[in-house]
Design a protein around this motif. Structure first.
Motif, short mmCIF file in Angstrom:
data_model
loop_
_atom_site.label_atom_id
_atom_site.label_comp_id
_atom_site.label_asym_id
_atom_site.label_seq_id
_atom_site.Cartn_x
_atom_site.Cartn_y
_atom_site.Cartn_z
N ALA A 65 0.84 -1.21 0.00
CA ALA A 65 0.00 0.00 0.00
C ALA A 65 0.87 1.26 0.00
CB ALA A 65 -0.93 -0.01 1.21
N LEU A 66 2.10 1.15 0.51
CA LEU A 66 2.99 2.31 0.55
C LEU A 66 4.02 2.26 -0.58
CD1 LEU A 66 3.57 2.51 4.43
CD2 LEU A 66 1.98 3.84 3.05
N GLY A 67 3.76 1.45 -1.56
CA GLY A 67 4.62 1.42 -2.76
C GLY A 67 6.02 0.89 -2.52
N CYS A 68 6.18 0.02 -1.52
CA CYS A 68 7.53 -0.50 -1.21
C CYS A 68 7.89 -1.71 -2.08
CB CYS A 68 7.58 -0.97 0.24
SG CYS A 68 7.39 0.31 1.47
N ASP A 69 9.18 -1.99 -2.13
CA ASP A 69 9.64 -3.27 -2.66
C ASP A 69 9.55 -4.28 -1.51
OD1 ASP A 69 10.32 -2.01 -4.99
OD2 ASP A 69 12.39 -1.59 -4.32
N ILE A 70 9.08 -5.49 -1.85
CA ILE A 70 8.99 -6.52 -0.82
C ILE A 70 10.25 -7.38 -0.90
CG2 ILE A 70 7.60 -8.45 0.07
CD1 ILE A 70 6.17 -5.68 0.07
N LEU A 97 17.66 -7.54 6.91
CA LEU A 97 16.76 -7.83 5.79
C LEU A 97 15.32 -7.51 6.16
CD1 LEU A 97 18.30 -11.30 4.77
CD2 LEU A 97 18.51 -9.17 3.47
N PRO A 98 15.00 -6.21 6.31
CA PRO A 98 13.63 -5.84 6.67
C PRO A 98 12.65 -6.25 5.58
CG PRO A 98 14.86 -3.91 5.98
CD PRO A 98 15.85 -5.03 6.05
N VAL A 99 11.41 -6.46 5.95
CA VAL A 99 10.43 -7.03 5.02
C VAL A 99 10.10 -6.11 3.83
CG1 VAL A 99 8.47 -6.31 6.46
CG2 VAL A 99 8.19 -8.23 4.91
N CYS A 100 10.15 -4.78 4.04
CA CYS A 100 9.84 -3.86 2.94
C CYS A 100 10.87 -2.73 2.89
CB CYS A 100 8.47 -3.20 3.12
SG CYS A 100 7.15 -4.32 3.56
N ARG A 101 11.09 -2.22 1.67
CA ARG A 101 12.02 -1.10 1.50
C ARG A 101 11.51 -0.15 0.43
NH1 ARG A 101 16.95 -4.91 1.66
NH2 ARG A 101 17.98 -4.36 3.61
N ASP A 102 12.01 1.09 0.48
CA ASP A 102 11.83 2.06 -0.61
C ASP A 102 10.38 2.33 -1.01
OD1 ASP A 102 14.51 2.47 -0.84
OD2 ASP A 102 14.80 0.81 -2.26
N PRO A 278 13.53 -19.26 11.43
CA PRO A 278 14.14 -19.40 10.10
C PRO A 278 13.82 -18.18 9.24
CG PRO A 278 12.18 -20.77 10.27
CD PRO A 278 12.38 -20.15 11.62
N PRO A 279 14.66 -17.89 8.22
CA PRO A 279 14.33 -16.80 7.31
C PRO A 279 13.01 -17.11 6.60
CG PRO A 279 16.53 -17.67 6.89
CD PRO A 279 15.87 -18.59 7.85
N VAL A 280 12.35 -16.07 6.14
CA VAL A 280 11.05 -16.26 5.47
C VAL A 280 11.20 -15.91 3.99
CG1 VAL A 280 8.62 -15.56 5.43
CG2 VAL A 280 9.90 -15.53 7.58
N PHE A 281 10.81 -16.86 3.13
CA PHE A 281 10.84 -16.59 1.70
C PHE A 281 9.45 -16.10 1.28
CE2 PHE A 281 10.02 -18.03 -2.67
CZ PHE A 281 10.97 -17.24 -3.31
N ILE A 282 9.41 -14.93 0.63
CA ILE A 282 8.12 -14.37 0.20
C ILE A 282 8.04 -14.48 -1.32
CG2 ILE A 282 6.66 -12.31 0.21
CD1 ILE A 282 8.28 -11.35 2.67
N SER A 283 7.18 -15.37 -1.79
CA SER A 283 7.10 -15.61 -3.24
C SER A 283 6.32 -14.51 -3.94
CB SER A 283 6.43 -16.96 -3.51
OG SER A 283 5.06 -16.87 -3.16
N GLN A 284 6.53 -14.39 -5.23
CA GLN A 284 5.80 -13.41 -6.04
C GLN A 284 4.30 -13.73 -5.99
OE1 GLN A 284 7.15 -10.66 -7.57
NE2 GLN A 284 5.01 -10.10 -7.85
N GLU A 285 4.00 -15.01 -6.00
CA GLU A 285 2.60 -15.46 -5.96
C GLU A 285 1.91 -14.96 -4.69
OE1 GLU A 285 2.46 -19.67 -5.82
OE2 GLU A 285 0.28 -19.73 -6.13
N TYR A 286 2.63 -15.10 -3.56
CA TYR A 286 2.09 -14.64 -2.28
C TYR A 286 1.85 -13.13 -2.32
CZ TYR A 286 1.90 -13.75 2.78
OH TYR A 286 1.52 -13.34 4.03
#
Ligand SMILES: [Zn+2]
Length: 476
Positions: A65-70, A97-102, A278-286
Motif C-alpha cells: 500500500a505504501l509502494g515499497c519493494d517486498i 533484511l527488513p520485510v519492505c524497503r523504498d 528461520p528466514p522467510v521466503f516471500i514468493s511473487q505469488e504470495y
C-alpha cells in the motif's frame, strides 16, 4: 541566519492481529495486567518463538500500500539490550533484511505537494509496559504488551517542518486504517511516533547532529516536540555550543524534552540473526495474492470522486479520508444519486455532529437510509433545509426515522399548489393596499406581500413556489 529543520520519523504501529507475533497469547487493549502472557512472550528458557502468519501478511500488505519493494528473503535479528520491560533482554526485530524497503507517502501541505520516502518497514515485537506510581515511588510492570506485533515504518529524512510531519502521519494513519492492519488509536498507544531531528543552516547539505524524541502519542504532542527541539538546537548552535546526539523524552505537561540517554547506534545493540526463527521466503505469488486484497486507497478514491462524481477536491479529500465515512457516502449516493448534495451533508452536518458528540469515524451513528430519506424529502419539496437539518440531527442523536419525525411534528410543507393558491388569494384580499402599490409600480411591495404569505402558510411552503403563484395571481 536561517535554519532548515530535517526530520525523519519512525512510526510504531501495533498490528490488529488476534494473537501476538511469536506465540498464541491474545492481543487487545485493557486486560488485567500480566494475564496475557506465556513462556514464549516472557522469554522463559527453552521456549521457542513461531512467526504469526497474519503478521507477515499485514507487513506485506502495508508495504504494497505504501509502494515499497517486498524483500524476497526476510529475516529476524536480535536487538540486545537490558531494560526491565524486556524480560528476554533482547527484542526480536529486523535490521539486515527488513520485510519492505523504498516506499513513498504523498503529502500535501499549504506549501504544496511532496513525496516523502519510506526507507524501510520492519516487523518486531513490542516490549512490556512500566507503570510508575509516583505516590508510592514504585514501578509496576505489565507484560501483556510483550510481543504484541509492531511494524516500524521508517521514513527518509525528507520532512522539513511540524506541518509536514503531521501531514505524513495523518496520511499514514488513513492508509493503515483503509487496509485494516492497525486501529491507529494514538491515545491507546497503538500508534507511536519517534522524531529524529537535526537543524542545519539554510543551503547547507550536510545534516547536523540529530536527536531522537521518543514515543509521541498524539499529533499535537508531536508538533510541540518538533518545534521545541528545533528551537533548542538552533539556540545551542547560535550560542556556540554543540548539539549532542541524544535520546529525549517529551514531557507534554511541562512543554519540554529531557535527555534520557546518549543516542545509541545499531552497533550498540550487538544485533545478530535470530537463531530461533528461520528466514522467510516471500514468493511473487504470495505478494500478488495480498496485492489483490488491497482496496482503493484514499488518494485514488478522492481522485475518482473529483473525476467521476464532480465533487470539489476538498470535499473529495475529506470524504475519502476515512474508510467508514467513504462507505457511508457511497451507500447514500447509490440510493439517491445526488453526489454533491450528499457530499454537502457528509462534510457539513454529519462531520459537525460527529465532532460535537465526540464520536470517532469508526462508526457513523446514523444510517445511510436516513440521509437518503432526508435528501429525497428535500428534493420533492416536502421539507425545507431547516427542517431537514432538524430531522438529520434527530436521526443522528436518537435514531429517529426522518419521515416519521417530520410527520409527527407537523413539519411537512404544503406540496399541493392548489391549496397554496387558495391561501394566497385570501392573503391578497386582506392586503389590498399593498396589491395596488405593487400594481402601480412599487416593486418593494412584493417583498411585503411575500412576508404576509409565508406567515399565512406558517413558512411551510417553498418561498420560490409561493412567489411564483403570487406573481401569477397579481398579474391576472
Ligand atoms: Zn505469549
Amino acid at each position: 541566519m536561517n535554519y532548515e529543520t530535517v526530520i525523519g520519523l519512525e512510526v510504531h504501529a501495533e498490528l490488529s492481529t488476534k494473537s501476538k507475533i511469536f506465540c498464541s497469547c491474545p492481543t487487545g487493549f485493557g486486560a488485567s495486567p500480566n494475564t496475557r502472557v506465556c513462556e514464549v512472550c516472557l522469554g522463559l528458557p527453552g521456549s521457542l518463538p513461531v512467526l504469526n502468519r497474519k503478521v507477515l501478511e499485514y507487513a506485506v500488505k502495508t508495504g504494497l500500500a505504501l509502494g515499497c519493494d517486498i524483500t524476497r528473503l526476510t529475516r529476524f535479528d536480535r536487538k540486545n539490550y537490558f531494560y526491565p520491560d524486556l524480560p528476554k533482554a533482547y527484542q526480536i526485530s529486523q535490521l539486515y533484511l527488513p520485510v519492505c524497503r523504498d516506499g513513498v507517502i504523498r503529502i500535501e501541505t499549504k506549501n504544496g505537494k511532496k513525496n516523502i520516502g519510506i526507507r524501510e518497514i520492519h516487523m518486531e515485537e513490542d516490549a512490556g509496559k512500566l507503570i510508575h506510581d509516583g505516590s508510592e515511588n514504585l514501578t509496576f510492570i505489565d507484560f501483556n504488551r510483550c510481543s504484541i506485533p509492531l511494524l516500524e515504518i521508517v521514513s527518509e529524512p525528507d520532512l522539513r517542518s511540524a506541518d509536514e510531519a503531521a501531514a505524513y502521519v495523518e496520511k499514514l494513519i488513513k492508509i493503515l486504517k483503509y487496509i485494516e492492519v492497525c486501529d491507529c488509536k494514538m491515545q491507546e498507544g497503538s500508534l507511536r511516533v519517534d522524531v529524529n531531528l537535526s537543524v542545519m543552516p539554510e543551503g547547507e547539505r550536510v545534516f547536523g547532529t540529530r536527536t531522537e524524541t521518543k514515543n509521541l502519542n498524539s499529533l499535537r504532542e508531536m508538533r510541540r516536540a518538533i518545534n521545541y527541539e528545533a528551537d533548542r538546537q538552533i539556540r545551542l548552535i547560535e550560542s556556540g555550543k554543540k548539539v549532542l546526539g541524544q535520546t529525549l523524552r517529551w514531557d507534554d505537561g511541562k512543554g519540554k524534552s529531557t535527555a534520557m540517554r546518549k543516542k545509541e547506534e545499531a552497533a550498540d545493540y550487538k544485533y545478530f540473526p535470530e537463531p530461533d526463527l528461520p528466514p522467510v521466503f516471500i514468493s511473487q505469488e504470495y505478494t500478488d495474492k495480498i496485492k489483490a486484497q488491497i482496496p482503493e486507497l484514499p488518494d485514488g478514491k478522492a481522485q475518482r470522486y473529483v473525476n467521476e462524481l464532480g465533487l470539489s477536491k476538498s470535499d473529495a479529500v475529506i470524504i475519502a479520508g476515512s474508510v467508514e465515512i467513504a462507505d457511508f457516502y457511497e451507500r447514500v449516493i447509490k440510493s439517491c444519486g445526488e453526489y454533491k448534495e450528499a457530499a454537502n451533508w457528509v462534510t457539513g452536518e454529519l462531520l459537525r455532529l460527529m465532532k460535537l458528540s465526540g464520536v470517532s469515524d469508526e462508526r457513523v451513528p446514523v444510517s445511510p437510509e436516513s440521509l437518503v430519506e432526508i435528501i429525497n424529502m428535500l428534493k420533492s419539496g416536502e421539507i425545507n433545509r431547516i427542517v431537514a437539518k432538524q430531522a438529520f440531527e434527530e436521526a443522528f442523536l436518537n435514531k429517529t426515522n426522518p419521515r416519521q419525525y417530520v410527520i409527527e411534528n407537523n413539519l411537512l410543507l404544503f406540496t399541493d399548489a392548489e391549496e397554496i393558491r387558495k391561501i394566497l388569494i385570501t392573503v391578497l384580499d386582506e392586503n389590498q393596499k399593498s396589491v395596488s402599490d405593487y400594481k402601480s409600480g412599487k416593486t418593494s411591495a412584493f417583498g411585503y406581500i411575500t412576508g404576509k404569505a409565508m406567515k399565512a402558510l406558517n413558512s411551510k411552503a417553498p418561498v420560490k413556489e409561493v412567489q411564483k403563484i403570487l406573481k401569477e395571481l397579481l398579474e391576472q
